[in-house]
Design a protein around this motif. Structure first.
Motif, mmCIF file in Angstrom:
data_model
loop_
_atom_site.group_PDB
_atom_site.id
_atom_site.type_symbol
_atom_site.label_atom_id
_atom_site.label_comp_id
_atom_site.label_asym_id
_atom_site.label_seq_id
_atom_site.Cartn_x
_atom_site.Cartn_y
_atom_site.Cartn_z
ATOM 1 N N GLU A 15 -1.882 -0.674 45.226
ATOM 2 C CA GLU A 15 -1.905 -2.041 45.560
ATOM 3 C C GLU A 15 -1.924 -2.094 47.137
ATOM 4 O OE1 GLU A 15 1.253 -5.607 45.018
ATOM 5 O OE2 GLU A 15 0.876 -4.316 43.170
ATOM 6 N N HIS A 18 -5.606 -1.007 47.993
ATOM 7 C CA HIS A 18 -6.502 -2.150 47.641
ATOM 8 C C HIS A 18 -6.459 -3.184 48.630
ATOM 9 C CE1 HIS A 18 -7.732 -5.898 45.539
ATOM 10 N NE2 HIS A 18 -8.454 -5.299 45.096
ATOM 11 N N SER A 19 -5.418 -3.639 49.262
ATOM 12 C CA SER A 19 -5.439 -4.689 50.292
ATOM 13 C C SER A 19 -6.196 -3.958 51.591
ATOM 14 C CB SER A 19 -3.948 -4.868 50.596
ATOM 15 O OG SER A 19 -3.400 -3.965 51.203
ATOM 16 N N THR A 22 -10.459 -3.402 50.532
ATOM 17 C CA THR A 22 -11.152 -4.705 50.369
ATOM 18 C C THR A 22 -11.233 -5.770 51.387
ATOM 19 O OG1 THR A 22 -9.146 -5.595 49.208
ATOM 20 C CG2 THR A 22 -10.811 -4.477 47.773
ATOM 21 N N GLN A 32 -15.446 -3.374 48.985
ATOM 22 C CA GLN A 32 -15.084 -4.924 49.263
ATOM 23 C C GLN A 32 -15.106 -5.473 47.901
ATOM 24 O OE1 GLN A 32 -15.213 -6.400 52.873
ATOM 25 N NE2 GLN A 32 -14.561 -4.454 52.349
ATOM 26 N N GLU A 33 -15.620 -5.242 46.953
ATOM 27 C CA GLU A 33 -15.594 -5.968 45.517
ATOM 28 C C GLU A 33 -14.675 -5.161 44.781
ATOM 29 O OE1 GLU A 33 -17.004 -8.985 45.711
ATOM 30 O OE2 GLU A 33 -17.802 -8.507 47.438
ATOM 31 N N ALA A 34 -13.880 -4.104 45.058
ATOM 32 C CA ALA A 34 -13.218 -3.463 44.297
ATOM 33 C C ALA A 34 -11.710 -4.232 43.470
ATOM 34 C CB ALA A 34 -12.680 -1.974 44.836
ATOM 35 N N LYS A 35 -11.624 -4.028 42.173
ATOM 36 C CA LYS A 35 -10.493 -4.289 41.760
ATOM 37 C C LYS A 35 -9.432 -3.448 41.915
ATOM 38 C CE LYS A 35 -12.892 -7.906 39.114
ATOM 39 N NZ LYS A 35 -13.764 -8.363 40.232
ATOM 40 N N LEU A 36 -8.281 -3.789 41.652
ATOM 41 C CA LEU A 36 -7.075 -2.979 41.841
ATOM 42 C C LEU A 36 -7.240 -1.472 40.913
ATOM 43 C CD1 LEU A 36 -4.403 -2.214 43.057
ATOM 44 C CD2 LEU A 36 -3.175 -3.388 41.222
ATOM 45 N N GLN A 37 -7.723 -1.758 39.937
ATOM 46 C CA GLN A 37 -7.972 -0.803 38.769
ATOM 47 C C GLN A 37 -9.107 0.131 39.425
ATOM 48 O OE1 GLN A 37 -7.841 -4.012 38.215
ATOM 49 N NE2 GLN A 37 -6.955 -4.645 36.255
ATOM 50 N N ASP A 38 -10.031 -0.232 40.030
ATOM 51 C CA ASP A 38 -10.993 0.508 40.646
ATOM 52 C C ASP A 38 -10.302 1.364 41.691
ATOM 53 O OD1 ASP A 38 -12.983 -0.916 39.288
ATOM 54 O OD2 ASP A 38 -13.313 -2.333 40.898
ATOM 55 N N GLU A 40 -7.291 2.428 41.806
ATOM 56 C CA GLU A 40 -6.372 3.328 41.083
ATOM 57 C C GLU A 40 -7.506 4.517 40.567
ATOM 58 O OE1 GLU A 40 -4.664 1.107 38.105
ATOM 59 O OE2 GLU A 40 -2.805 0.623 39.573
#
Length: 174
Positions: A15, A18-19, A22, A32-38, A40
């Motif tokens: 988390e 991710h912050s 992105t 930049q477009e990564a989701k949290l799961q990406d 991880e």
């Protein structure tokens, strides 16, 4: 400034990472477009890779930067340059802040380089930042990196640069 290092925990730290990755400031990190799961998933892959390691840099126990080290003969730069024994590849990221501290990023890269050279097997550090990332080129030069040439990686045009232990020691003594 004093920093310590700890291995990144892909699930516990995702988390926070991710912050960081992105944020618009981290554009050259290309997530930049990564989701949290990406995030991880990407760092679980690194954690499982014996030739690539992610560490968090801590100040007073609080994560304040990300560092990755890798074997450039096996990851990232395979076939793009002639690797030498003792080469270590490195990436680093300082997160965005509302209260910038003058000299912080230079202190970070200096600490990273000192950490890498603590290993007597490390003979030189190799970096390949995006050619457009002039801020990191200046930081790299400040700690002794010498650009060799531009190279084409699948994701970017990069400035291949090297720093030996002697170049680092001379740069930080200046």
């Amino acid at each position: 400034m004093t920093f310590t290092f700890r291995p990144l925990d892909p699930l516990k730290d995702a988390e926070l990472l991710h912050s960081w990755v992105t944020h618009p400031k981290a554009a050259f990190w290309m997530m930049q477009e990564a989701k949290l799961q990406d995030v991880e998933r990407a760092y679980m892959e690194i954690a499982a890779d014996e030739h690539h390691h992610a560490l968090l840099g801590l100040r007073d126990g609080v994560p304040v930067f990300l560092m990755e080290k890798y074997d450039p003969a096996r990851r990232e730069l395979v076939g793009l340059y002639e690797a030498q024994p003792g080469d270590v590849g490195m990436h680093f990221l300082t997160p965005p802040t509302d209260t910038p501290v003058h000299g912080f990023t230079r202190a970070v890269i200096t600490a990273i380089m000192a950490h890498l050279f603590e290993d007597p097997a490390t003979r030189r550090v190799v970096v390949e930042p995006d050619v457009r990332n002039t801020a990191v080129h200046a930081l790299n030069a400040a700690v002794g990196f010498v650009p060799e040439r531009e190279i084409d990686k699948p994701e970017k045009r990069a400035l291949l640069s090297f720093c030996t232990r002697e170049q680092f020691e001379k740069a930080v003594a200046a």
